[in-house]
Design a protein around this motif. Structure first.
Motif, PDB file in Angstrom:
ATOM      1  N   MET A  68       0.839  -1.205   0.000  1.00  0.00           N
ATOM      2  CA  MET A  68       0.000   0.000   0.000  1.00  0.00           C
ATOM      3  C   MET A  68       0.868   1.246   0.000  1.00  0.00           C
ATOM      4  O   MET A  68       1.755   1.400   0.834  1.00  0.00           O
ATOM      5  N   GLU A  69       0.614   2.124  -0.958  1.00  0.00           N
ATOM      6  CA  GLU A  69       1.380   3.352  -1.116  1.00  0.00           C
ATOM      7  C   GLU A  69       0.447   4.524  -1.410  1.00  0.00           C
ATOM      8  O   GLU A  69      -0.523   4.375  -2.155  1.00  0.00           O
ATOM      9  N   LEU A  70       0.766   5.665  -0.827  1.00  0.00           N
ATOM     10  CA  LEU A  70       0.001   6.874  -1.116  1.00  0.00           C
ATOM     11  C   LEU A  70       0.503   7.539  -2.391  1.00  0.00           C
ATOM     12  O   LEU A  70      -0.273   8.121  -3.152  1.00  0.00           O
ATOM     13  N   GLN A  71       1.810   7.449  -2.652  1.00  0.00           N
ATOM     14  CA  GLN A  71       2.410   8.101  -3.808  1.00  0.00           C
ATOM     15  C   GLN A  71       2.249   7.247  -5.077  1.00  0.00           C
ATOM     16  O   GLN A  71       2.679   6.090  -5.114  1.00  0.00           O
ATOM     17  N   THR A  72       1.670   7.815  -6.082  1.00  0.00           N
ATOM     18  CA  THR A  72       1.473   7.105  -7.336  1.00  0.00           C
ATOM     19  C   THR A  72       2.804   6.693  -7.955  1.00  0.00           C
ATOM     20  O   THR A  72       2.939   5.589  -8.494  1.00  0.00           O
ATOM     21  N   ALA A  73       3.796   7.564  -7.884  1.00  0.00           N
ATOM     22  CA  ALA A  73       5.105   7.260  -8.469  1.00  0.00           C
ATOM     23  C   ALA A  73       5.730   6.040  -7.806  1.00  0.00           C
ATOM     24  O   ALA A  73       6.292   5.169  -8.487  1.00  0.00           O
ATOM     25  N   ALA A  74       5.635   5.954  -6.479  1.00  0.00           N
ATOM     26  CA  ALA A  74       6.196   4.808  -5.761  1.00  0.00           C
ATOM     27  C   ALA A  74       5.440   3.534  -6.119  1.00  0.00           C
ATOM     28  O   ALA A  74       6.047   2.485  -6.360  1.00  0.00           O
ATOM     29  N   ALA A  75       4.122   3.612  -6.140  1.00  0.00           N
ATOM     30  CA  ALA A  75       3.315   2.438  -6.485  1.00  0.00           C
ATOM     31  C   ALA A  75       3.644   1.943  -7.889  1.00  0.00           C
ATOM     32  O   ALA A  75       3.702   0.733  -8.139  1.00  0.00           O
ATOM     33  N   ALA A  76       3.881   2.866  -8.815  1.00  0.00           N
ATOM     34  CA  ALA A  76       4.221   2.483 -10.182  1.00  0.00           C
ATOM     35  C   ALA A  76       5.579   1.786 -10.233  1.00  0.00           C
ATOM     36  O   ALA A  76       5.777   0.866 -11.047  1.00  0.00           O
ATOM     37  N   MET A  77       6.492   2.176  -9.357  1.00  0.00           N
ATOM     38  CA  MET A  77       7.799   1.519  -9.311  1.00  0.00           C
ATOM     39  C   MET A  77       7.666   0.090  -8.785  1.00  0.00           C
ATOM     40  O   MET A  77       8.343  -0.825  -9.261  1.00  0.00           O
ATOM     41  N   ILE A  78       6.783  -0.103  -7.828  1.00  0.00           N
ATOM     42  CA  ILE A  78       6.507  -1.462  -7.353  1.00  0.00           C
ATOM     43  C   ILE A  78       5.880  -2.275  -8.483  1.00  0.00           C
ATOM     44  O   ILE A  78       6.245  -3.432  -8.725  1.00  0.00           O
ATOM     45  N   LEU A  79       4.933  -1.665  -9.161  1.00  0.00           N
ATOM     46  CA  LEU A  79       4.251  -2.348 -10.262  1.00  0.00           C
ATOM     47  C   LEU A  79       5.235  -2.751 -11.355  1.00  0.00           C
ATOM     48  O   LEU A  79       5.136  -3.855 -11.914  1.00  0.00           O
ATOM     49  N   HIS A  80       6.171  -1.889 -11.658  1.00  0.00           N
ATOM     50  CA  HIS A  80       7.180  -2.203 -12.676  1.00  0.00           C
ATOM     51  C   HIS A  80       7.926  -3.488 -12.313  1.00  0.00           C
ATOM     52  O   HIS A  80       8.172  -4.344 -13.175  1.00  0.00           O
ATOM     53  N   LYS A  81       8.268  -3.637 -11.019  1.00  0.00           N
ATOM     54  CA  LYS A  81       8.950  -4.847 -10.555  1.00  0.00           C
ATOM     55  C   LYS A  81       8.016  -6.052 -10.588  1.00  0.00           C
ATOM     56  O   LYS A  81       8.413  -7.160 -10.936  1.00  0.00           O
ATOM     57  N   GLN A  82       6.766  -5.820 -10.236  1.00  0.00           N
ATOM     58  CA  GLN A  82       5.797  -6.924 -10.201  1.00  0.00           C
ATOM     59  C   GLN A  82       5.457  -7.423 -11.600  1.00  0.00           C
ATOM     60  O   GLN A  82       5.211  -8.625 -11.800  1.00  0.00           O
ATOM     61  N   VAL A  83       5.447  -6.550 -12.570  1.00  0.00           N
ATOM     62  CA  VAL A  83       5.194  -6.966 -13.951  1.00  0.00           C
ATOM     63  C   VAL A  83       6.260  -7.980 -14.391  1.00  0.00           C
ATOM     64  O   VAL A  83       5.963  -8.952 -15.096  1.00  0.00           O
ATOM     65  N   ALA A  84       7.485  -7.756 -13.917  1.00  0.00           N
ATOM     66  CA  ALA A  84       8.567  -8.682 -14.247  1.00  0.00           C
ATOM     67  C   ALA A  84       8.506  -9.944 -13.394  1.00  0.00           C
ATOM     68  O   ALA A  84       8.704 -11.054 -13.881  1.00  0.00           O
ATOM     69  N   ALA A  85       8.197  -9.764 -12.092  1.00  0.00           N
ATOM     70  CA  ALA A  85       8.204 -10.901 -11.158  1.00  0.00           C
ATOM     71  C   ALA A  85       6.983 -11.796 -11.315  1.00  0.00           C
ATOM     72  O   ALA A  85       7.062 -13.005 -11.095  1.00  0.00           O
ATOM     73  N   LYS A  86       5.837 -11.200 -11.643  1.00  0.00           N
ATOM     74  CA  LYS A  86       4.584 -11.948 -11.821  1.00  0.00           C
ATOM     75  C   LYS A  86       4.246 -12.810 -10.605  1.00  0.00           C
ATOM     76  O   LYS A  86       3.878 -13.978 -10.721  1.00  0.00           O
ATOM     77  N   LEU A  87       4.350 -12.234  -9.424  1.00  0.00           N
ATOM     78  CA  LEU A  87       4.032 -12.965  -8.199  1.00  0.00           C
ATOM     79  C   LEU A  87       2.514 -13.063  -8.048  1.00  0.00           C
ATOM     80  O   LEU A  87       1.829 -12.030  -7.977  1.00  0.00           O
ATOM     81  N   PRO A  88       1.967 -14.258  -7.961  1.00  0.00           N
ATOM     82  CA  PRO A  88       0.511 -14.406  -7.874  1.00  0.00           C
ATOM     83  C   PRO A  88      -0.063 -13.999  -6.517  1.00  0.00           C
ATOM     84  O   PRO A  88      -1.283 -13.864  -6.386  1.00  0.00           O
ATOM     85  N   ASN A  89       0.816 -13.810  -5.540  1.00  0.00           N
ATOM     86  CA  ASN A  89       0.370 -13.495  -4.178  1.00  0.00           C
ATOM     87  C   ASN A  89       0.669 -12.058  -3.771  1.00  0.00           C
ATOM     88  O   ASN A  89       0.798 -11.747  -2.590  1.00  0.00           O
ATOM     89  N   LEU A  90       0.770 -11.158  -4.756  1.00  0.00           N
ATOM     90  CA  LEU A  90       1.044  -9.748  -4.459  1.00  0.00           C
ATOM     91  C   LEU A  90       0.095  -8.843  -5.234  1.00  0.00           C
ATOM     92  O   LEU A  90      -0.074  -8.989  -6.450  1.00  0.00           O
ATOM     93  N   GLN A  91      -0.522  -7.908  -4.520  1.00  0.00           N
ATOM     94  CA  GLN A  91      -1.331  -6.849  -5.115  1.00  0.00           C
ATOM     95  C   GLN A  91      -0.810  -5.499  -4.634  1.00  0.00           C
ATOM     96  O   GLN A  91      -0.209  -5.394  -3.553  1.00  0.00           O
TER      97      GLN A  91
END
Length: 214
Positions: A68-91
């Motif tokens: 959970m992040e308030l900053q959109t920029a930070a959340a997008a950086m997490i998302l960038h990593k998750q797109v690569a990692a494809k962890l089924p247990n992370l939102q």
């Protein structure tokens, strides 16, 4: 610390609605539908760039996690990593921690992590500290009885404040370390980006684990 705007963030977020929600409505009680399996659900409040929560999800496939992040920029950086990692247990969730009781039903979260939260050192900003009583009341509502909280910081003043705040609230301290990286707890510790930076400069990392009374 506020991150610079990422021009690509909005497009990336819009391209991956399966992995991230931006200030959602009516999600309380329905978070497990976002995952492949119904498993204990843990939340990191203020995930920064996501190093901790990505590795936590990787090491614990039998648990579900929300960054959970308030900053959109930070959340997008997490998302960038998750797109690569494809962890089924992370939102990933973009929203304000003050809305926890609107976002989650009572007992929906099994555990909360607070890593290197803003210390808000001025006394007039005490209520903004994530270990202040007003936030502890929110955590208590979304956690089950005896729900757990883990907290790490490099700020001694915030740590001392947090020890008093949690104790006065009636929480039970399970573990306390005044130098996490020199303790036996370091063997299983997952570092955040800030933690690597601060520890690399020789700063102590303070840690506690506690739970609410039944």
């Amino acid at each position: 610390m506020r991150l610079r705007n990422k021009p690509w963030a909005k497009d990336l977020i819009q391209a991956h609605p399966e992995a991230i929600l931006d200030r959602p409505l009516n999600m309380a009680g329905h978070w497990q539908q976002r995952f492949n399996k119904v498993q204990p659900l843990e939340l990191e409040l203020g995930s920064g760039k996501g190093q901790f929560i990505i590795e936590k999800a990787h090491q614990n496939p039998d648990h579900n996690f929300i960054a959970m992040e308030l900053q959109t920029a930070a959340a997008a950086m997490i998302l960038h990593k998750q797109v690569a990692a494809k962890l089924p247990n992370l939102q990933i969730l973009i929203d304000n921690g003050q809305k926890l009781t609107e976002l989650f039903k009572p007992g929906e979260i099994a555990k909360i992590y607070l890593n290197f939260s803003d210390p808000w050192p001025k006394s007039k900003h005490t209520k903004r500290r994530l270990t202040s009583p007003n936030f502890l009341k929110l955590y208590q509502q979304v956690l089950p009885p005896k729900g757990q909280l883990e907290f790490k910081t490099d700020n001694q003043g915030l740590f001392e404040y947090s020890l008093v705040s949690l104790t006065d609230f009636g929480m039970q301290l399970e573990q306390v370390s005044l130098d996490l990286h020199a303790s036996e707890l370091q063997a299983t510790n997952i570092l955040t980006e800030y933690e690597e930076k601060f520890a690399g400069k020789g700063q102590r990392i303070y840690y506690l684990a506690a739970h609410f009374s039944a």
